[in-house]
Design a protein around this motif. Structure first.
Motif, PDB file in Angstrom:
ATOM      1  N   ASN A 122       0.817  -1.220   0.000  1.00 17.84           N
ATOM      2  CA  ASN A 122       0.000   0.000   0.000  1.00 17.84           C
ATOM      3  C   ASN A 122       0.849   1.267   0.000  1.00 17.84           C
ATOM      4  OD1 ASN A 122       0.963   0.019   2.614  1.00 17.84           O
ATOM      5  ND2 ASN A 122      -1.040   0.098   3.609  1.00 17.84           N
ATOM      6  N   GLN A 123       2.164   1.119  -0.246  1.00 16.72           N
ATOM      7  CA  GLN A 123       3.043   2.284  -0.290  1.00 16.72           C
ATOM      8  C   GLN A 123       3.702   2.459  -1.654  1.00 16.72           C
ATOM      9  OE1 GLN A 123       5.718   1.445   2.945  1.00 16.72           O
ATOM     10  NE2 GLN A 123       4.266   2.082   4.507  1.00 16.72           N
ATOM     11  N   ALA A 124       4.134   1.362  -2.249  1.00 17.28           N
ATOM     12  CA  ALA A 124       4.777   1.390  -3.560  1.00 17.28           C
ATOM     13  C   ALA A 124       4.513   0.050  -4.230  1.00 17.28           C
ATOM     14  CB  ALA A 124       6.281   1.630  -3.432  1.00 17.28           C
ATOM     15  N   THR A 177      -2.482  -5.037  -4.247  1.00 22.97           N
ATOM     16  CA  THR A 177      -1.882  -3.703  -4.238  1.00 22.97           C
ATOM     17  C   THR A 177      -2.971  -2.649  -4.162  1.00 22.97           C
ATOM     18  OG1 THR A 177      -0.059  -4.506  -5.606  1.00 22.97           O
ATOM     19  CG2 THR A 177      -0.338  -2.125  -5.461  1.00 22.97           C
ATOM     20  N   ASP A 178      -2.799  -1.692  -3.284  1.00 20.46           N
ATOM     21  CA  ASP A 178      -3.764  -0.617  -3.153  1.00 20.46           C
ATOM     22  C   ASP A 178      -3.774   0.228  -4.430  1.00 20.46           C
ATOM     23  OD1 ASP A 178      -4.683   2.255  -2.125  1.00 20.46           O
ATOM     24  OD2 ASP A 178      -5.354   0.742  -0.698  1.00 20.46           O
ATOM     25  N   VAL A 181      -1.439   3.221  -4.989  1.00 21.42           N
ATOM     26  CA  VAL A 181      -0.079   2.946  -5.449  1.00 21.42           C
ATOM     27  C   VAL A 181      -0.021   2.964  -6.971  1.00 21.42           C
ATOM     28  CG1 VAL A 181       1.699   1.143  -5.576  1.00 21.42           C
ATOM     29  CG2 VAL A 181       0.545   1.618  -3.403  1.00 21.42           C
ATOM     30  N   ARG A 184      -0.204   6.641  -8.284  1.00 26.98           N
ATOM     31  CA  ARG A 184       0.825   7.598  -7.897  1.00 26.98           C
ATOM     32  C   ARG A 184       1.934   7.608  -8.956  1.00 26.98           C
ATOM     33  NH1 ARG A 184       1.717   5.752  -2.999  1.00 26.98           N
ATOM     34  NH2 ARG A 184       0.003   7.024  -2.206  1.00 26.98           N
ATOM     35  N   GLY A 225      -0.263  -1.658   7.234  1.00 26.52           N
ATOM     36  CA  GLY A 225       0.939  -1.586   6.411  1.00 26.52           C
ATOM     37  C   GLY A 225       1.212  -2.841   5.604  1.00 26.52           C
ATOM     38  N   VAL A 243       8.717  -1.479   7.848  1.00 24.93           N
ATOM     39  CA  VAL A 243       8.188  -0.122   7.796  1.00 24.93           C
ATOM     40  C   VAL A 243       9.200   0.819   8.434  1.00 24.93           C
ATOM     41  CG1 VAL A 243       6.946  -0.358   9.988  1.00 24.93           C
ATOM     42  CG2 VAL A 243       6.197   1.353   8.320  1.00 24.93           C
ATOM     43  N   GLN A 244       9.436   1.955   7.788  1.00 27.64           N
ATOM     44  CA  GLN A 244      10.349   2.972   8.298  1.00 27.64           C
ATOM     45  C   GLN A 244      11.707   2.392   8.710  1.00 27.64           C
ATOM     46  OE1 GLN A 244       9.935   6.258   8.175  1.00 27.64           O
ATOM     47  NE2 GLN A 244       7.947   5.997   7.224  1.00 27.64           N
TER      48      GLN A 244
END
Length: 287
Positions: A122-124, A177-178, A181, A184, A225, A243-244
């Motif tokens: 959900n981020q890339a 996948t969101d 993503v 974007r 996440g 994450v992070q």
């Protein structure tokens, strides 16, 4: 991804396929010492050995000093030329793992050996689906910024993970996948277009299922996440969460089971694989 700890100084004569080593790569120092020992035993000076293998003397020195990661083809050639009896080749897998950030190495090994891989993103775009241009853009946006050489190393390592598609038999893979993503435009519209096209190609493989979590969905079990679920040939089930710049490889059954249940719910909430590919085609048409 977090930056590799430490960084070797650049030297001239870099060969295609090699990478700089991180300061924590003890296996590279062990390999380098063994390489030098076998070279000396064979009575070869460094320039002569370099000429025979097709590499520069400065590159051979970097390998022997554990400052660069030798490609597999060099290790095979060196083992044969130096009559190392397979000693150098036995370290090839561990040497290859040194190309990844330390926190991802265990996950990379498990991923390469998996019979099943299931990814929620959900981020890339998941690394196993990324194009070279998209990966370049992702690493180029890291803050604090990575230098150009570090970005190049990361891109090579990320694309190397996609060799899993060439395995026989191929592992069964699924991706949820969101949609955010996929909308974007990391790297620009042309990069996104190429990325969506690659996802479509992957989704048409018989061993790959691609699903999209639509923006309009009122339910999404993955708000905590991204994560990866891995099953090995021995039947071990493992989860990787990052994450992070903090990552965990989970083997405790209770934790892995919880993520497996979550992934099942995510697949039920997402569009079907066929509808997902159609939706990605629609997104392409909007670019």
């Amino acid at each position: 991804m977090s930056e590799l700890r430490g960084r070797a100084a650049e030297e001239p004569g870099a060969e295609e396929g090699e990478q700089d080593a991180g300061a924590d790569s003890g296996i590279l120092r062990v390999f380098g010492r063994q390489l030098k020992r076998f070279r000396i035993r064979a009575g070869l000076e460094r320039p002569d050995f370099a000429s025979t293998t097709g590499y520069s003397p400065s590159t051979i020195a970097a390998y022997e000093q554990g400052r660069r990661i030798p490609p597999p083809k060099f290790i095979d050639r060196a083992d044969e030329l130096l009559d190392a009896g397979g000693v150098l080749q036995e370290m090839k897998e561990e040497v290859a793992r040194a190309q990844y950030p330390a926190f991802f190495r265990d996950a990379a090994r498990l991923e390469a050996e998996a019979v099943e891989l299931h990814v929620y993103a959900n981020q890339a775009v998941p690394g196993l689906l990324q194009t070279e241009e998209y990966a370049q853009a992702v690493f180029g946006m890291m803050r604090p910024p990575l230098d150009e050489d570090a970005i190049a190393r990361r891109v090579v390592a990320r694309l190397a993970r996609q060799e899993v598609y060439g395995r026989s038999p191929q592992p069964m893979m699924s991706f949820v996948t969101d949609e955010s993503v996929l909308r974007r435009p990391i790297g620009g519209r042309s990069v996104l277009r190429g990325q969506l096209e690659q996802i479509l190609l992957a989704g048409r493989r018989p061993t790959v299922e691609v699903q999209v979590m639509p923006l309009g969905s009122e339910e999404n079990a993955g708000m905590a996440g991204p994560f990866i679920l891995i099953e090995t040939a021995e039947g071990r089930r493992i989860a990787y969460v990052e994450v992070q710049n903090v990552s965990h490889v989970h083997t405790e059954r209770r934790l892995v089971k919880g993520l497996e249940v979550k992934y099942g719910i995510l697949r039920a909430q997402a569009l079907t694989p066929r509808a997902s590919l159609s939706h990605i085609e629609e997104l392409l048409g909007e670019l």
